[in-house]
Design an enzyme around this catalytic site. Sequence first.
Site, PDB file in Angstrom:
ATOM      1  N   GLY A  21       0.833  -1.213   0.000  1.00  0.00           N
ATOM      2  CA  GLY A  21       0.000   0.000   0.000  1.00  0.00           C
ATOM      3  C   GLY A  21       0.860   1.251   0.000  1.00  0.00           C
ATOM      4  O   GLY A  21       0.471   2.288   0.545  1.00  0.00           O
ATOM      5  N   GLY A  24      -0.561   4.654  -0.954  1.00  0.00           N
ATOM      6  CA  GLY A  24      -1.636   5.286  -0.186  1.00  0.00           C
ATOM      7  C   GLY A  24      -1.123   6.424   0.675  1.00  0.00           C
ATOM      8  O   GLY A  24       0.055   6.773   0.640  1.00  0.00           O
ATOM      9  N   ASP A  48       2.476  -1.638  -4.517  1.00  0.00           N
ATOM     10  CA  ASP A  48       1.141  -1.047  -4.577  1.00  0.00           C
ATOM     11  C   ASP A  48       0.418  -1.666  -5.766  1.00  0.00           C
ATOM     12  O   ASP A  48       1.048  -2.128  -6.711  1.00  0.00           O
ATOM     13  CB  ASP A  48       1.212   0.481  -4.744  1.00  0.00           C
ATOM     14  CG  ASP A  48      -0.108   1.140  -4.345  1.00  0.00           C
ATOM     15  OD1 ASP A  48      -0.285   1.440  -3.150  1.00  0.00           O
ATOM     16  OD2 ASP A  48      -0.984   1.316  -5.220  1.00  0.00           O
ATOM     17  N   ARG A  50      -1.232  -0.130  -7.931  1.00  0.00           N
ATOM     18  CA  ARG A  50      -0.944   0.711  -9.097  1.00  0.00           C
ATOM     19  C   ARG A  50       0.542   1.060  -9.103  1.00  0.00           C
ATOM     20  O   ARG A  50       1.171   1.097  -8.040  1.00  0.00           O
ATOM     21  CB  ARG A  50      -1.749   2.015  -9.040  1.00  0.00           C
ATOM     22  CG  ARG A  50      -3.177   1.845  -9.519  1.00  0.00           C
ATOM     23  CD  ARG A  50      -3.924   3.162  -9.428  1.00  0.00           C
ATOM     24  NE  ARG A  50      -4.280   3.431  -8.048  1.00  0.00           N
ATOM     25  CZ  ARG A  50      -5.395   2.998  -7.460  1.00  0.00           C
ATOM     26  NH1 ARG A  50      -6.259   2.278  -8.137  1.00  0.00           N
ATOM     27  NH2 ARG A  50      -5.646   3.262  -6.204  1.00  0.00           N
ATOM     28  N   ASP A  67      -0.869  -7.032  -6.858  1.00  0.00           N
ATOM     29  CA  ASP A  67      -2.062  -7.150  -6.029  1.00  0.00           C
ATOM     30  C   ASP A  67      -1.724  -8.002  -4.799  1.00  0.00           C
ATOM     31  O   ASP A  67      -1.304  -9.148  -4.950  1.00  0.00           O
ATOM     32  CB  ASP A  67      -3.129  -7.835  -6.912  1.00  0.00           C
ATOM     33  CG  ASP A  67      -4.432  -8.047  -6.181  1.00  0.00           C
ATOM     34  OD1 ASP A  67      -4.486  -7.833  -4.961  1.00  0.00           O
ATOM     35  OD2 ASP A  67      -5.407  -8.457  -6.861  1.00  0.00           O
ATOM     36  N   TYR A 167     -14.849  -3.690   6.426  1.00  0.00           N
ATOM     37  CA  TYR A 167     -13.468  -3.242   6.720  1.00  0.00           C
ATOM     38  C   TYR A 167     -13.116  -3.530   8.188  1.00  0.00           C
ATOM     39  O   TYR A 167     -12.049  -4.075   8.489  1.00  0.00           O
ATOM     40  CB  TYR A 167     -13.398  -1.749   6.415  1.00  0.00           C
ATOM     41  CG  TYR A 167     -12.153  -1.020   6.851  1.00  0.00           C
ATOM     42  CD1 TYR A 167     -10.914  -1.268   6.249  1.00  0.00           C
ATOM     43  CD2 TYR A 167     -12.216  -0.030   7.832  1.00  0.00           C
ATOM     44  CE1 TYR A 167      -9.786  -0.567   6.628  1.00  0.00           C
ATOM     45  CE2 TYR A 167     -11.103   0.682   8.206  1.00  0.00           C
ATOM     46  CZ  TYR A 167      -9.886   0.413   7.611  1.00  0.00           C
ATOM     47  OH  TYR A 167      -8.772   1.121   7.985  1.00  0.00           O
ATOM     48  N   LYS A 171     -10.266  -6.130   9.460  1.00  0.00           N
ATOM     49  CA  LYS A 171      -9.101  -5.726  10.272  1.00  0.00           C
ATOM     50  C   LYS A 171      -9.065  -6.517  11.574  1.00  0.00           C
ATOM     51  O   LYS A 171      -8.006  -6.914  12.043  1.00  0.00           O
ATOM     52  CB  LYS A 171      -9.151  -4.223  10.551  1.00  0.00           C
ATOM     53  CG  LYS A 171      -8.843  -3.358   9.329  1.00  0.00           C
ATOM     54  CD  LYS A 171      -7.335  -3.224   9.123  1.00  0.00           C
ATOM     55  CE  LYS A 171      -6.993  -2.284   7.987  1.00  0.00           C
ATOM     56  NZ  LYS A 171      -5.545  -2.038   7.848  1.00  0.00           N
ATOM     57  N   ILE A 207      -7.203   9.855  10.456  1.00  0.00           N
ATOM     58  CA  ILE A 207      -5.878  10.493  10.339  1.00  0.00           C
ATOM     59  C   ILE A 207      -5.985  11.704   9.433  1.00  0.00           C
ATOM     60  O   ILE A 207      -6.637  11.651   8.378  1.00  0.00           O
ATOM     61  CB  ILE A 207      -4.840   9.485   9.791  1.00  0.00           C
ATOM     62  CG1 ILE A 207      -4.705   8.316  10.776  1.00  0.00           C
ATOM     63  CG2 ILE A 207      -3.487  10.157   9.582  1.00  0.00           C
ATOM     64  CD1 ILE A 207      -3.762   7.218  10.325  1.00  0.00           C
TER      65      ILE A 207
HETATM   66  N1  SER Z   1      -9.899   6.101   8.220  1.00  0.00           N
HETATM   67  C1  SER Z   1     -10.526   4.820   8.216  1.00  0.00           C
HETATM   68  C2  SER Z   1     -11.843   4.867   7.550  1.00  0.00           C
HETATM   69  O1  SER Z   1     -12.466   5.898   7.635  1.00  0.00           O
HETATM   70  C3  SER Z   1     -10.722   4.309   9.617  1.00  0.00           C
HETATM   71  O2  SER Z   1      -9.589   3.606   9.968  1.00  0.00           O
HETATM   72  O3  SER Z   1     -12.282   3.913   7.004  1.00  0.00           O
END
Ligand code: SER
Length: 352
Positions: A21, A24, A48, A50, A67, A167, A171, A207
């Site tokens: 990643g 990113g 990555d 891409r 990938d 997601y 995780k 973040i």
């Molecule tokens: N920034 C992430 C999201 O919004 C949360 O870890 O999916």
Amino acid sequence: MTEPKSSRAASTDTGAILVSGAGGEMGHALLEAFAQRYHGKREIIAMDVRELPKDRAAHASKAYACDVSDPAAIDDIGLKHDVSEVWHLAALLSTRGEKSPELALKVNVMGSANLLKLAADSAVRRGTPVKFMFPSTIAIYGVPTLADKRAAGRVDEDHCLEPITMYGVNKRAVEEMGRYYARHYRLLAADRPECTVDFRSIRFPGIISADTVPSGGTSDYGPEMLHSAAQGKPYACFVRPDSRIPFMTMPDAVRSLMELADAPRAKLSRLVYNVSAFAPSAEEIAAKVREFFPKADTTYAPTLERQRIIDSWPEDCDDSAARRDWGWKPQHDFNRAFAEYIVPKIKARYGC
Ligand code: SER
């Protein structure tokens, strides 16, 4: 970015660092930090899905466009390099993951499985533990109602673990896979502890970076509000003004990962830690943005799906374990984040 303090204790490990990643937001900041720390003295392998832009690839010794969910491609990279650390950042974030849950599952879980296997194989080949740094997320938490969210307050690592997004579920699964590889994989941990995966993870809040804008996340309203104001663009926030979750700045996020990576294993009482810095409501962010950009035009147009996700995440996270075990302390509280990092950098970026 300023070189994290912890780099003074940079390890004597000379193996390669593999970063997935790398294209990113966090990959961007981390590659820069590695370039400053190692000055080309350590092999940095960037991956990555891409191809990386040239300026970013320049921070790495080798860049692969591949990938993470392709086991053969990952195996091949593992065999070509003497990997002693994996920093696995690649993921589909929470909003994007709800659009394509099966793709999220494939990338977020199978991708992680492939890289954990690479780390395990590399540990056996080298005869030393291979560090596996994994950014987890506030999305692994889930509170059923707003009343529960208020009652829960600052949540520690062991409560409210019922995520409502693919997601978050992914995780959380990888946190458990990390525990398995670190402590039980093929029973190596018991017989040959030197050959294990040294899994270390941080559950990040939203973040905010002054250099990049996130995509596909649900905490994106914070950075989007700010980057729009700096560019003189109106912004319709997709959650209610009273929505509250924790945030931190990108330099603090990168520093936290580097400090956790540098901490002696014996000091770590957990494999997965919360970190926290400040926890403003959306309206408090908007007000702070107006302090520095008085013409900011922020309105509210909450969407059902994204509001539900934010309402299911805790108001704040209890990071006392990180503070106690490895001395975590954010450099930026809410005021310093804006005054010392976000606003000066973002003004320089957009020339405003
Ligand atoms: N920034 C992430 C999201 O919004 C949360 O870890 O999916």
